[in-house]
Design an enzyme around this catalytic site. Structure first.
Site, mmCIF file in Angstrom:
data_model
loop_
_atom_site.group_PDB
_atom_site.id
_atom_site.type_symbol
_atom_site.label_atom_id
_atom_site.label_comp_id
_atom_site.label_asym_id
_atom_site.label_seq_id
_atom_site.Cartn_x
_atom_site.Cartn_y
_atom_site.Cartn_z
ATOM 1 N N TRP A 121 -0.718 -7.235 -8.900
ATOM 2 C CA TRP A 121 -1.762 -8.448 -8.765
ATOM 3 C C TRP A 121 -2.445 -8.926 -10.126
ATOM 4 O O TRP A 121 -3.032 -9.733 -10.092
ATOM 5 C CB TRP A 121 -2.784 -7.803 -7.922
ATOM 6 C CG TRP A 121 -3.648 -6.662 -8.644
ATOM 7 C CD1 TRP A 121 -3.287 -5.281 -8.707
ATOM 8 C CD2 TRP A 121 -4.669 -6.602 -9.174
ATOM 9 N NE1 TRP A 121 -4.178 -4.536 -9.282
ATOM 10 C CE2 TRP A 121 -5.146 -5.203 -9.814
ATOM 11 C CE3 TRP A 121 -5.894 -7.828 -9.714
ATOM 12 C CZ2 TRP A 121 -6.320 -5.105 -10.237
ATOM 13 C CZ3 TRP A 121 -7.034 -7.480 -10.438
ATOM 14 C CH2 TRP A 121 -7.158 -6.155 -10.881
ATOM 15 N N HIS A 173 0.063 -0.030 -10.099
ATOM 16 C CA HIS A 173 -0.555 -0.969 -9.260
ATOM 17 C C HIS A 173 -1.035 -2.295 -10.137
ATOM 18 O O HIS A 173 -2.386 -2.527 -9.855
ATOM 19 C CB HIS A 173 -1.924 -0.283 -8.584
ATOM 20 C CG HIS A 173 -2.308 -0.629 -7.336
ATOM 21 N ND1 HIS A 173 -2.934 -0.060 -6.324
ATOM 22 C CD2 HIS A 173 -2.371 -2.153 -7.007
ATOM 23 C CE1 HIS A 173 -3.156 -0.837 -5.256
ATOM 24 N NE2 HIS A 173 -2.969 -2.095 -5.611
ATOM 25 N N GLU A 227 -4.146 7.168 -5.757
ATOM 26 C CA GLU A 227 -4.070 6.486 -7.070
ATOM 27 C C GLU A 227 -5.368 6.838 -7.774
ATOM 28 O O GLU A 227 -6.329 6.964 -7.424
ATOM 29 C CB GLU A 227 -4.072 5.088 -7.057
ATOM 30 C CG GLU A 227 -2.778 4.723 -6.172
ATOM 31 C CD GLU A 227 -2.697 3.042 -5.900
ATOM 32 O OE1 GLU A 227 -1.626 2.646 -5.426
ATOM 33 O OE2 GLU A 227 -3.665 2.556 -6.090
ATOM 34 N N ARG A 235 0.735 -0.957 0.072
ATOM 35 C CA ARG A 235 -0.075 0.189 -0.204
ATOM 36 C C ARG A 235 0.748 1.200 -0.077
ATOM 37 O O ARG A 235 1.791 1.417 0.541
ATOM 38 C CB ARG A 235 -0.757 0.012 1.158
ATOM 39 C CG ARG A 235 -2.227 -1.032 1.173
ATOM 40 C CD ARG A 235 -3.375 -0.378 0.125
ATOM 41 N NE ARG A 235 -4.408 -1.523 0.048
ATOM 42 C CZ ARG A 235 -4.438 -2.331 -0.517
ATOM 43 N NH1 ARG A 235 -3.610 -2.563 -1.418
ATOM 44 N NH2 ARG A 235 -5.576 -3.232 -0.623
#
Length: 316
Positions: A286, A283, A261, A232
């Protein structure tokens, strides 16, 4: 039951969301502003969210809401205490990215250790031709073997990164929580900060971990150490990191997350993009296709379990 997905755009369009196996209506919105939450969930039984905030004020206006299904692991966008008071269940996604995120963290570590982006940019700028020989040594190149990886947080993602790092010959140190005593598995927080060649962050963001890595911690790191954050953005004081990078007080940093973000142009991490020893990705650690599909499948599994009266991946 009426299901409403408030931010479907947070999953790639090619990811399939199967229909839940019970009678329902389904409504999807690409994005939703915080001011639109109440209107769009007015008659909903189940809200599906990834990053849209749901707070006490929203819940006060949504008496029909029974479940918030978070399409992610992190839950800091949902007021869990308010959900408990309102009797609204909350579930999240778990262990879906245990390959994708560790591999992304390792990619950042490798790229920074070998200065891949700096060398790529210098080749594009004509430096190889200018060198007059078969190679040049403008940026240091380091092997991972023999380095120490320090982990802050030791959940599934960190453990899988530790496994990958160990296979490459790295030594792994796990830090105790800041201000907590060490034990058989975890070393003192300050010791890990000071001794790690690579420090990687894998803890949730809350009031105890916000700015966990600030000017004091950065000053305690080795001068050539790397800081990796695929957790984070708020875990790190970004202004302090920019100063440390500019002044050469740490070796480099690789981030996949930012405190806000998308980041504003004047965010310190955006200002750091001109530095050869900093990498920022949007980001996406993932977001391998296989990980996203596992997330989507588990999301529907969670919803079906709730409809059947089972508590699966429940936070509340």
């Amino acid at each position: 039951m009426k299901l409403v997905f408030l931010d479907r755009q947070t999953l790639a369009p090619e990811i399939e969301l199967r229909a839940p196996g019970f009678e329902h209506s389904w409504q999807s919105h690409s994005t939703t502003r915080e001011t639109q939450v109440v209107e769009r969930l007015q008659d909903a039984d189940i809200a599906i969210v990834n990053k849209v905030p749901i707070r006490q004020a929203h819940l006060d206006c949504l008496p029909h809401l029974k479940l918030i299904a978070i399409a992610a692991t992190g839950s800091d966008n949902v007021d869990l205490d308010a959900c408990r008071r309102a009797g609204v269940a909350v579930c999240n996604i778990r262990d879906y990215s245990r390959n994708s995120v560790p591999e992304h963290a390792l990619a950042l570590i490798m790229a920074l250790n070998r200065n891949l982006t700096a060398y790529h940019a210098s080749v594009a700028a004509g430096r190889w031709q200018q060198s007059g020989q078969f190679c040049y040594f403008d940026y240091p190149v380091r092997d991972l073997a023999g380095q120490t990886l320090g982990l802050i947080g030791y959940g599934t993602i960190a453990r899988d990164l530790a496994r990958l790092a160990t296979a490459l010959g790295m030594r792994v140190m796990v830090a105790a929580r800041k201000g907590q005593p060490a034990d058989n598995e975890r070393l003192p927080f300050e010791q890990v900060i000071a001794q790690a060649d690579v420090l990687s962050l894998h803890c949730p963001l809350n009031e105890q971990t916000r700015h966990l890595i600030g000017a004091t911690e950065l000053a305690s790191m080795k001068q050539d150490a790397l800081l990796i954050n695929v957790g984070r953005g708020g875990l790190v004081d970004e202004a302090a990191l920019l100063d440390a990078l500019r002044e050469g007080r740490i070796g480099g940093a690789g981030f996949d997350v930012v405190s806000t973000e998308p980041p504003a142009p004047d965010n310190p991490l955006m200002q750091a993009l001109s530095l050869p020893n900093f990498i920022l990705t949007p980001h996406v650690a993932w977001a391998s296709r296989s990980a996203m599909q596992r997330l989507a499948d588990q999301l529907i599994d969670n919803i079906e379990a709730f409809a059947a009266g089972a508590a699966q991946n429940r936070l509340v």
